[in-house]
Design an enzyme around this catalytic site. Structure first.
Site, PDB file in Angstrom:
ATOM      1  N   LYS A  87     -59.616  77.718  -0.068  1.00  0.00           N
ATOM      2  CA  LYS A  87     -58.318  78.259   0.061  1.00  0.00           C
ATOM      3  C   LYS A  87     -58.139  79.345  -0.631  1.00  0.00           C
ATOM      4  CE  LYS A  87     -54.546  75.763   0.971  1.00  0.00           C
ATOM      5  NZ  LYS A  87     -53.769  74.558   0.593  1.00  0.00           N
TER       6      LYS A  87
HETATM    7  C1  E4P Z   1     -51.054  73.819   2.011  1.00  0.00           C
HETATM    8  O1  E4P Z   1     -51.967  74.269   2.463  1.00  0.00           O
HETATM    9  C2  E4P Z   1     -49.963  74.274   1.215  1.00  0.00           C
HETATM   10  O2  E4P Z   1     -50.594  74.360  -0.119  1.00  0.00           O
HETATM   11  C3  E4P Z   1     -48.805  73.202   1.084  1.00  0.00           C
HETATM   12  O3  E4P Z   1     -48.535  72.726   2.430  1.00  0.00           O
HETATM   13  C4  E4P Z   1     -47.627  73.587   0.500  1.00  0.00           C
HETATM   14  O4  E4P Z   1     -46.635  72.676   0.851  1.00  0.00           O
HETATM   15  P1  E4P Z   1     -45.299  72.528  -0.233  1.00  0.00           P
HETATM   16  O5  E4P Z   1     -44.473  73.554   0.038  1.00  0.00           O
HETATM   17  O6  E4P Z   1     -44.611  71.059   0.223  1.00  0.00           O
HETATM   18  O7  E4P Z   1     -45.669  72.580  -1.577  1.00  0.00           O
END
Ligand code: E4P
Length: 225
Positions: free
Chosen positions: A86
Site C-alpha cells: 500500500k
Molecule cells: C484502508 O485501506 C484504509 O487505510 C482504511 O480503511 C481507512 O479507514 P478509516 O477512515 O476508518 O481510518
C-alpha cells in the site's frame, strides 16, 4: 464485490476467515499501531491465518521512492503469497509505483480522495486504488459519488486497475459502492457481520425452528434419514 477485512486484529481475522467469504486483509500504520504488536510477527501471523492465496496488503512508511521499493521487496519476501504494497498517492508514491511495476509487485495506491488521483495511480501502474468513503462523507464530499466516478473513469479508459473502497462506517455505504460497480470493499468485522444480519432473518429462522420442534421435537434431519 470482493470483501476484504481491514484490521490487524488476529481474533477478528480468524473469525472473518472462518465464517465469511473474505478474500484478504488490508492494514495501514494506524491499524498496526493500534495492536501494539510485534510488527514482523503480526504480519506472519496474519499470513498464517489467511493462507497464501488471499491478499495481504501492507502499507509503506517511507517517503522516498527508492526506500518504498526496498520496503516493498522486503515485505513481499517476508509474507510471500498474494501480496500488495500500500502506497499513499504523491510524487514519491507515483514514482515508486512505476518502479514497482518493473519489480512485479502489486501496488494498492491509498489515501485517494478524487477520481483524478485514482486515474494517475492507475496510469502509474497501480493494480488497486483505495478511496476513503467515510472520510469523504465526514466533510460532505460524497464518498460513494467519488467511488462511482473512479469506477466510471476506469471503464472509460480501460485501465488495468480496480477500485478497492475503504473507510466505511456503515452497511449503507458498502451497499452504495456495490451499486456503483466498485470491485472491492475493505471493511471491519463489525460491518462484515452487519452485512449478513437482518431482524426478519432471525424471525424467519425462529419460525422454522418452532414449527419443526412442534412436530419432530429435538430430532435432527440426520436422525430421520
Ligand atoms: C484502508 O485501506 C484504509 O487505510 C482504511 O480503511 C481507512 O479507514 P478509516 O477512515 O476508518 O481510518
Amino acid at each position: 464485490m470482493i470483501y476484504i477485512l481491514d484490521t490487524a486484529d488476529l481474533e477478528a481475522i480468524k473469525i472473518a476467515n472462518e465464517f465469511y467469504p473474505i478474500e484478504g486483509v488490508t492494514t495501514n500504520p494506524s491499524i498496526i499501531a493500534r495492536e501494539k504488536c510485534d510488527f514482523k510477527q503480526r504480519l506472519l501471523d496474519i499470513r498464517n491465518i489467511i493462507g497464501k492465496d488471499k491478499m495481504l496488503c501492507v502499507q509503506t512508511t517511507s517517503k522516498v521512492a527508492e526506500d518504498i521499493v526496498k520496503e516493498a521487496i522486503a515485505l513481499r519476501d517476508l509474507v510471500g503469497g498474494e501480496f500488495y504494497i500500500k502506497v499513499p498517492i504523491g510524487e514519491a508514491g507515483l514514482k515508486a509505483c512505476m518502479m514497482l511495476k518493473k519489480e512485479n509487485i502489486g501496488v494498492l495506491m491509498t489515501a485517494i480522495f478524487t477520481p483524478q488521483q485514482a486515474l494517475l495511480a492507475a496510469k502509474a501502474g497501480a493494480k488497486l486504488v483505495a478511496p476513503y468513503v467515510n472520510r469523504l462523507d465526514m466533510v460532505n464530499a460524497d464518498g460513494v459519488g467519488v467511488v462511482a466516478d473512479i469506477v466510471a473513469t476506469f471503464e472509460n479508459y480501460g485501465v488495468d486497475c480496480k477500485c478497492l473502497a475503504a473507510s466505511f462506517k456503515n452497511v449503507q455505504q458498502v451497499n452504495d459502492v456495490a451499486l456503483a460497480g466498485c470491485h472491492y470493499s475493505t471493511i471491519s468485522l463489525d460491518i462484515l457481520k452487519a452485512l449478513a444480519k437482518h431482524p426478519l432473518t432471525d424471525v424467519a429462522v425462529d419460525g422454522f425452528d418452532k414449527d419443526w420442534n412442534n412436530v419432530y421435537g429435538d430430532k435432527t434431519i440426520l436422525d430421520l434419514i
